[in-house]
Design a protein around this motif. Structure first.
Motif, PDB file in Angstrom:
ATOM      1  N   GLU A  48      91.270  -6.180  14.792  1.00  0.00           N
ATOM      2  CA  GLU A  48      91.122  -6.207  13.680  1.00  0.00           C
ATOM      3  C   GLU A  48      91.606  -6.970  13.156  1.00  0.00           C
ATOM      4  OE1 GLU A  48      93.052  -5.266   9.564  1.00  0.00           O
ATOM      5  OE2 GLU A  48      94.026  -5.105  11.371  1.00  0.00           O
ATOM      6  N   ALA A  49      93.575  -7.773  13.484  1.00  0.00           N
ATOM      7  CA  ALA A  49      93.861  -8.484  13.289  1.00  0.00           C
ATOM      8  C   ALA A  49      93.296  -9.422  12.723  1.00  0.00           C
ATOM      9  CB  ALA A  49      95.441  -8.225  13.458  1.00  0.00           C
ATOM     10  N   GLU A  50      92.878  -9.590  13.608  1.00  0.00           N
ATOM     11  CA  GLU A  50      92.223 -11.410  14.486  1.00  0.00           C
ATOM     12  C   GLU A  50      90.961 -11.885  13.297  1.00  0.00           C
ATOM     13  OE1 GLU A  50      91.994 -11.751  18.530  1.00  0.00           O
ATOM     14  OE2 GLU A  50      94.512 -12.509  18.591  1.00  0.00           O
ATOM     15  N   LEU A  51      90.912 -11.126  12.346  1.00  0.00           N
ATOM     16  CA  LEU A  51      89.430 -10.912  12.202  1.00  0.00           C
ATOM     17  C   LEU A  51      89.536 -11.918  10.563  1.00  0.00           C
ATOM     18  CD1 LEU A  51      85.885 -10.650  11.615  1.00  0.00           C
ATOM     19  CD2 LEU A  51      86.477  -8.519  10.538  1.00  0.00           C
ATOM     20  N   THR A  52      88.777 -12.639  10.748  1.00  0.00           N
ATOM     21  CA  THR A  52      88.989 -13.740   9.779  1.00  0.00           C
ATOM     22  C   THR A  52      87.529 -14.316   8.994  1.00  0.00           C
ATOM     23  OG1 THR A  52      91.125 -14.914  10.702  1.00  0.00           O
ATOM     24  CG2 THR A  52      90.194 -16.205   8.758  1.00  0.00           C
ATOM     25  N   PRO A  53      88.024 -13.819   7.107  1.00  0.00           N
ATOM     26  CA  PRO A  53      89.555 -14.046   6.805  1.00  0.00           C
ATOM     27  C   PRO A  53      89.176 -12.629   5.796  1.00  0.00           C
ATOM     28  CG  PRO A  53      87.566 -15.007   5.196  1.00  0.00           C
ATOM     29  CD  PRO A  53      87.061 -14.770   6.636  1.00  0.00           C
ATOM     30  N   LYS A  54      90.487 -11.994   5.675  1.00  0.00           N
ATOM     31  CA  LYS A  54      90.005 -10.751   5.199  1.00  0.00           C
ATOM     32  C   LYS A  54      90.958 -10.700   4.032  1.00  0.00           C
ATOM     33  CE  LYS A  54      92.025  -8.561   8.921  1.00  0.00           C
ATOM     34  NZ  LYS A  54      92.588  -9.487   9.149  1.00  0.00           N
ATOM     35  N   PRO A  55      90.233 -10.560   3.220  1.00  0.00           N
ATOM     36  CA  PRO A  55      90.689 -10.708   1.535  1.00  0.00           C
ATOM     37  C   PRO A  55      92.294 -10.222   1.334  1.00  0.00           C
ATOM     38  CG  PRO A  55      88.911  -9.458   0.761  1.00  0.00           C
ATOM     39  CD  PRO A  55      88.810  -9.830   2.721  1.00  0.00           C
ATOM     40  N   GLY A  56      93.111 -10.685   0.935  1.00  0.00           N
ATOM     41  CA  GLY A  56      94.666  -9.532   1.284  1.00  0.00           C
ATOM     42  C   GLY A  56      95.954  -9.879   1.739  1.00  0.00           C
ATOM     43  N   LEU A  57      94.286  -9.582   3.281  1.00  0.00           N
ATOM     44  CA  LEU A  57      95.135  -9.233   4.670  1.00  0.00           C
ATOM     45  C   LEU A  57      95.482 -10.264   5.568  1.00  0.00           C
ATOM     46  CD1 LEU A  57      93.074  -6.095   5.260  1.00  0.00           C
ATOM     47  CD2 LEU A  57      95.772  -5.655   4.721  1.00  0.00           C
ATOM     48  N   VAL A  58      96.304  -9.854   6.460  1.00  0.00           N
ATOM     49  CA  VAL A  58      97.205 -11.039   7.812  1.00  0.00           C
ATOM     50  C   VAL A  58      95.981 -11.262   7.886  1.00  0.00           C
ATOM     51  CG1 VAL A  58      98.632 -10.927   9.283  1.00  0.00           C
ATOM     52  CG2 VAL A  58      99.058  -9.977   7.532  1.00  0.00           C
ATOM     53  N   ASP A  59      95.777 -12.478   8.654  1.00  0.00           N
ATOM     54  CA  ASP A  59      94.750 -12.908   9.044  1.00  0.00           C
ATOM     55  C   ASP A  59      94.874 -13.813   9.967  1.00  0.00           C
ATOM     56  OD1 ASP A  59      93.955 -14.482   7.397  1.00  0.00           O
ATOM     57  OD2 ASP A  59      92.237 -13.695   6.733  1.00  0.00           O
ATOM     58  N   LYS A  60      93.904 -14.838  10.679  1.00  0.00           N
ATOM     59  CA  LYS A  60      94.000 -16.116  11.464  1.00  0.00           C
ATOM     60  C   LYS A  60      94.623 -17.184  10.523  1.00  0.00           C
ATOM     61  CE  LYS A  60      91.865 -15.599  15.536  1.00  0.00           C
ATOM     62  NZ  LYS A  60      89.846 -15.822  16.512  1.00  0.00           N
ATOM     63  N   LYS A  61      94.007 -16.853   8.898  1.00  0.00           N
ATOM     64  CA  LYS A  61      94.316 -17.787   8.282  1.00  0.00           C
ATOM     65  C   LYS A  61      95.931 -18.248   7.149  1.00  0.00           C
ATOM     66  CE  LYS A  61      91.855 -17.169   4.508  1.00  0.00           C
ATOM     67  NZ  LYS A  61      92.254 -16.978   3.432  1.00  0.00           N
ATOM     68  N   SER A  62      95.969 -17.001   6.968  1.00  0.00           N
ATOM     69  CA  SER A  62      97.381 -16.659   6.359  1.00  0.00           C
ATOM     70  C   SER A  62      98.084 -15.647   5.881  1.00  0.00           C
ATOM     71  CB  SER A  62      96.294 -17.014   5.194  1.00  0.00           C
ATOM     72  OG  SER A  62      95.961 -15.974   4.672  1.00  0.00           O
ATOM     73  N   SER A 103      97.141 -13.476  -5.606  1.00  0.00           N
ATOM     74  CA  SER A 103      97.600 -13.583  -7.460  1.00  0.00           C
ATOM     75  C   SER A 103      97.918 -12.689  -7.139  1.00  0.00           C
ATOM     76  CB  SER A 103      96.376 -14.287  -7.681  1.00  0.00           C
ATOM     77  OG  SER A 103      95.569 -13.260  -7.891  1.00  0.00           O
ATOM     78  N   MET A 104      97.498 -11.126  -7.023  1.00  0.00           N
ATOM     79  CA  MET A 104      97.729  -9.970  -7.550  1.00  0.00           C
ATOM     80  C   MET A 104      99.034  -9.081  -6.310  1.00  0.00           C
ATOM     81  SD  MET A 104      94.507  -8.227  -8.888  1.00  0.00           S
ATOM     82  CE  MET A 104      93.716  -7.736  -8.181  1.00  0.00           C
ATOM     83  N   ASN A 105      99.004  -9.822  -5.308  1.00  0.00           N
ATOM     84  CA  ASN A 105     100.080  -9.339  -4.245  1.00  0.00           C
ATOM     85  C   ASN A 105      99.739  -8.153  -4.199  1.00  0.00           C
ATOM     86  OD1 ASN A 105     102.618  -9.255  -2.985  1.00  0.00           O
ATOM     87  ND2 ASN A 105     103.210  -8.244  -4.157  1.00  0.00           N
ATOM     88  N   VAL A 106      98.489  -8.196  -3.912  1.00  0.00           N
ATOM     89  CA  VAL A 106      97.652  -6.350  -3.420  1.00  0.00           C
ATOM     90  C   VAL A 106      96.956  -6.769  -1.667  1.00  0.00           C
ATOM     91  CG1 VAL A 106      95.216  -5.600  -3.690  1.00  0.00           C
ATOM     92  CG2 VAL A 106      97.396  -5.673  -5.827  1.00  0.00           C
ATOM     93  N   SER A 107      97.113  -5.817  -1.461  1.00  0.00           N
ATOM     94  CA  SER A 107      96.637  -5.367  -0.164  1.00  0.00           C
ATOM     95  C   SER A 107      95.568  -4.205   0.153  1.00  0.00           C
ATOM     96  CB  SER A 107      97.570  -5.957   1.224  1.00  0.00           C
ATOM     97  OG  SER A 107      96.905  -5.327   2.441  1.00  0.00           O
ATOM     98  N   PRO A 108      94.400  -4.149   0.741  1.00  0.00           N
ATOM     99  CA  PRO A 108      94.109  -3.283   1.495  1.00  0.00           C
ATOM    100  C   PRO A 108      94.012  -2.659   2.669  1.00  0.00           C
ATOM    101  CG  PRO A 108      91.942  -5.307   1.457  1.00  0.00           C
ATOM    102  CD  PRO A 108      93.498  -6.077   0.395  1.00  0.00           C
ATOM    103  N   GLY A 109      95.440  -2.176   2.687  1.00  0.00           N
ATOM    104  CA  GLY A 109      95.193  -1.988   4.043  1.00  0.00           C
ATOM    105  C   GLY A 109      95.252  -0.865   4.357  1.00  0.00           C
ATOM    106  N   GLY A 110      94.656  -0.076   3.602  1.00  0.00           N
ATOM    107  CA  GLY A 110      94.216   1.169   4.274  1.00  0.00           C
ATOM    108  C   GLY A 110      92.636   0.858   4.696  1.00  0.00           C
TER     109      GLY A 110
END
Length: 289
Positions: free
Chosen positions: A22-36, A252-259
Motif C-alpha cells: 500500500e505504501a509503495e503504490l504510486t501516485p496516491k493523492p495526499g499520501l506517502v508514496d514513492k514520489k513524495s 495544497s489543503m494539507n489533507v490526507s485520505p489515511g482511512g
C-alpha cells in the motif's frame, strides 16, 4: 490441520507485506508514496516501511492467540492489549510519528479472524467475522481522547471503529468488487489498486480528512474521486489527469485520505487470503482426480 506457529508467522508477514505494498503504490493523492510524502511532512516512504516491519511481531502474536478460537470479549481484550504494545513499537520505530495506528486496528482484527478461520473462508467472510469480534467491548480501553474519537463526536461519523463493527462494508462492497472489476478489464495491478483507493475515497467518510480539513475537504475529496471513477478510472487518460490534479489539491489543503489507505491495505491482505483459498481449493480438487 494448520500449525499454529507457521500459520501465525505467515499471517504476520502477509499483514506487513500488505502495508508495504500500500505504501509503495504510486501516485496516491495526499499520501506517502514513492514520489513524495504527500501531505505528511513528518513521514517518508522509508518511515512507512520501517513502521510496517516493526509491526510483524504484533500481527504474529495476534494470530497465535486467535488460532482456532471464536469471537469473544476475552479474545477482543487480548488482541487489543497486543495491539497497544504494537503501537508503542510503531512509535519507537518512527520516532513518535503515527504511521499505522488505524492499520493496526483494522489489520489486527482481520489477522485475528483469519487465524480463527484457519484460512478456509473467502476474505468477505473473514471481514464479517472480524466485525463480530470488534463489537465486543474492550474493558481495558484507555480513556484518552484520540483524533478519531473527536472527529466522530464532532461530525457524527462511524470512523474506523464503526467500519470494523459493521464487518468492513467498504472493503466487502466497494474495495474488493472494484479490484475484481479492474482486473476483469485486464489492467495492470498498480492501476487496479489505485482504482480501489479512488473508489474508497469516493464513498468513505474518512476521519483523517475530517480531522485535517473538515467537512468541506471531505466533500471535495469524495466529489473529485467520483469524477475519476466516472472517467473510467486511473487507466483512462482523463482519469489519470484528474488523479494528478486531486493529488495537488489534497497536498495544497494539507489533507490526507489515511482511512482509505488503511482500508486499501486491508483489502490487499484479504485479496491475498482469497488467492490462497483458491489455490488450496484447486490443490484439493486435483488430489481427488
Amino acid at each position: 490441520m494448520k500449525d499454529v506457529e507457521s500459520y501465525s508467522l505467515y499471517l504476520g508477514k502477509l499483514a506487513v507485506q500488505s502495508l508495504i505494498e500500500e505504501a509503495e503504490l504510486t501516485p496516491k493523492p495526499g499520501l506517502v508514496d514513492k514520489k513524495s510524502s504527500g501531505s505528511h511532512r513528518d513521514m517518508s516512504l522509508n518511515t512507512m516501511i520501517r513502521s510496517a516491519y516493526a509491526l510483524e511481531d504484533t500481527f504474529r502474536e495476534i494470530a497465535e492467540i486467535s488460532f482456532n478460537r471464536t469471537p469473544s470479549r476475552e479474545l477482543r481484550e487480548e488482541i487489543a492489549m497486543i495491539g497497544r504494545r504494537g503501537e508503542q513499537e510503531m512509535f519507537q520505530s518512527t520516532g513518535g510519528v503515527n504511521t499505522h495506528k488505524g492499520a493496526i486496528w483494522a489489520l489486527g482484527l482481520l489477522v485475528s479472524s483469519a487465524a480463527m478461520d484457519l484460512g478456509k473462508s473467502p476474505g468477505k467472510v473473514v471481514a464479517v467475522q472480524a466485525g463480530k469480534l470488534a463489537r465486543y467491548e474492550d474493558r481495558n480501553m484507555p480513556a484518552d481522547k484520540t483524533n478519531g474519537s473527536r472527529v466522530k463526536a464532532r461530525f457524527g461519523v462511524g470512523g474506523a471503529r464503526g467500519e470494523a463493527e459493521q464487518g468492513f462494508p467498504h472493503i466487502r462492497q466497494i474495495a474488493l468488487p472494484a479490484l475484481a472489476e479492474s482486473r476483469g478489464r485486464g489492467l495492470k495491478e498498480d492501476f487496479c489498486r489505485l482504482n480501489v483507493l479512488i473508489a474508497l475515497m469516493a464513498e468513505l467518510n474518512d476521519t483523517c480528512i475530517l480531522h485535517r480539513g473538515g467537512a468541506e475537504a471531505l466533500e471535495i475529496t469524495k466529489s473529485d474521486a467520483k469524477e475519476i471513477v466516472m472517467a473510467g478510472g486511473v487507466s483512462a487518460d482523463k482519469g489519470w489527469q484528474l488523479l494528478e490534479q486531486l493529488d495537488q489539491l489534497l497536498c495544497s489543503m494539507n489533507v490526507s485520505p489515511g482511512g482509505s489507505a488503511d482500508l486499501l491495505a486491508a483489502a490487499i491482505f484479504l485479496d491475498y487470503l482469497d488467492q490462497n483459498v483458491q489455490s488450496e481449493f484447486k490443490r484439493l480438487e486435483a488430489l481427488q482426480i
